[in-house]
Scaffold this active site. Structure first.
Site, mmCIF file in Angstrom:
data_model
loop_
_atom_site.group_PDB
_atom_site.id
_atom_site.type_symbol
_atom_site.label_atom_id
_atom_site.label_comp_id
_atom_site.label_asym_id
_atom_site.label_seq_id
_atom_site.Cartn_x
_atom_site.Cartn_y
_atom_site.Cartn_z
ATOM 1 C CB SER A 256 -16.303 5.754 -44.686
ATOM 2 O OG SER A 256 -15.128 5.161 -45.186
ATOM 3 C CG LEU A 257 -18.832 8.237 -40.982
ATOM 4 C CD1 LEU A 257 -18.620 8.763 -39.571
ATOM 5 C CD2 LEU A 257 -19.949 7.216 -41.030
ATOM 6 C CG ASP B 222 -8.640 26.851 -28.741
ATOM 7 O OD1 ASP B 222 -8.154 27.061 -29.871
ATOM 8 O OD2 ASP B 222 -9.687 27.389 -28.342
ATOM 9 C CB VAL C 247 -19.397 19.654 -28.667
ATOM 10 C CG1 VAL C 247 -20.660 19.876 -29.474
ATOM 11 C CG2 VAL C 247 -19.767 19.476 -27.201
ATOM 12 C CG LEU C 248 -18.552 14.931 -32.337
ATOM 13 C CD1 LEU C 248 -18.935 13.466 -32.436
ATOM 14 C CD2 LEU C 248 -17.194 15.183 -32.960
ATOM 15 C CD GLU C 249 -19.397 22.267 -34.337
ATOM 16 O OE1 GLU C 249 -18.832 22.119 -35.440
ATOM 17 O OE2 GLU C 249 -18.887 22.900 -33.406
ATOM 18 C CE1 TYR D 285 -11.929 27.613 -24.924
ATOM 19 C CE2 TYR D 285 -12.213 25.998 -23.189
ATOM 20 C CZ TYR D 285 -12.751 26.896 -24.090
ATOM 21 O OH TYR D 285 -14.102 27.085 -24.143
ATOM 22 C CE LYS E 74 -18.048 31.059 -26.010
ATOM 23 N NZ LYS E 74 -18.687 31.682 -27.176
ATOM 24 C CD GLN F 235 -17.482 20.858 -24.852
ATOM 25 O OE1 GLN F 235 -18.346 21.709 -24.810
ATOM 26 N NE2 GLN F 235 -16.879 20.530 -25.967
#
EC number: 3.5.4.13
Length: 193
Positions: free
Chosen positions: A112-113, A128, A136-138, A171, A178, A182
């Protein structure tokens, strides 16, 4: 083979998979768990660098990233983050996820988005084995109108796939992890490669 809703619930009940806060049963459907948008975002500052040489010296890459990334933006309840057409921004899920060494996760955006032009993950949708933390969303707005994104809205769905055995290097045990643990909209750490 991906876990079905019954198996996802069983893995959560047994503590083999953790999603905090635990989603209600209404958000565990078929083969996915719906996740919500958190309240932390990061944007790219306009034209503060001519380019980023991704294969350049690490200190130069790090300095360029510092110039182009905003500080973390934290929204209060009821506030909206506006993603304009052609813009890329980082955000974070409300939920924190912990995967065991024998399970890989996948994040998919909501159809829908997507039909409004919102990409929830530009390319990185694998979670992982051994992952622990928020995701985190891009975001990328490929549509024609600005999109108001509010913390708490349904933003994507997670699915899970058992591995043939536990990963030798999950991970959470890797020295080069890295983004371990988070909790916010962590910017690219490509300079740590």
């Amino acid at each position: 083979m991906r876990l079905c809703d019954r198996d996802i619930e069983a893995w959560l009940d047994e503590g083999r998979l953790a999603i905090t806060p635990r989603p209600p049963v209404e958000r565990i459907n078929g083969a996915t768990v719906d996740v919500r948008l958190g309240n932390k975002f990061r944007t790219f500052r306009g034209h503060t660098a001519a380019y980023i040489d991704l294969s350049g010296p690490k200190d130069e890459v790090s300095a360029a990233l510092d110039r182009v990334m905003s500080d973390e933006i934290v929204l209060n309840d009821g506030e909206a983050f506006f993603l304009h057409p052609g813009e890329l921004a980082l955000a974070v899920t409300y939920e924190s996820v912990t995967l065991p060494a024998d399970l890989v996760g996948w994040l998919d955006g909501r159809s829908s988005l997507a039909r409004l032009g919102l990409m929830v993950h530009v390319t990185a949708h694998r979670i992982d084995p051994g992952w622990q933390g928020c995701i985190v969303l891009e975001f990328y707005n490929s549509g024609k109108l600005p999109l108001a994104l509010r913390p708490g809205m349904l933003i994507g769905a997670l699915s899970f796939e058992p591995l043939s055995g536990p990963a030798a290097r999950p991970y959470n045990r890797r020295q080069d992890a890295k983004y371990r643990d988070q909790q916010g909209a962590v910017a690219s750490r490509i300079d740590k490669d």
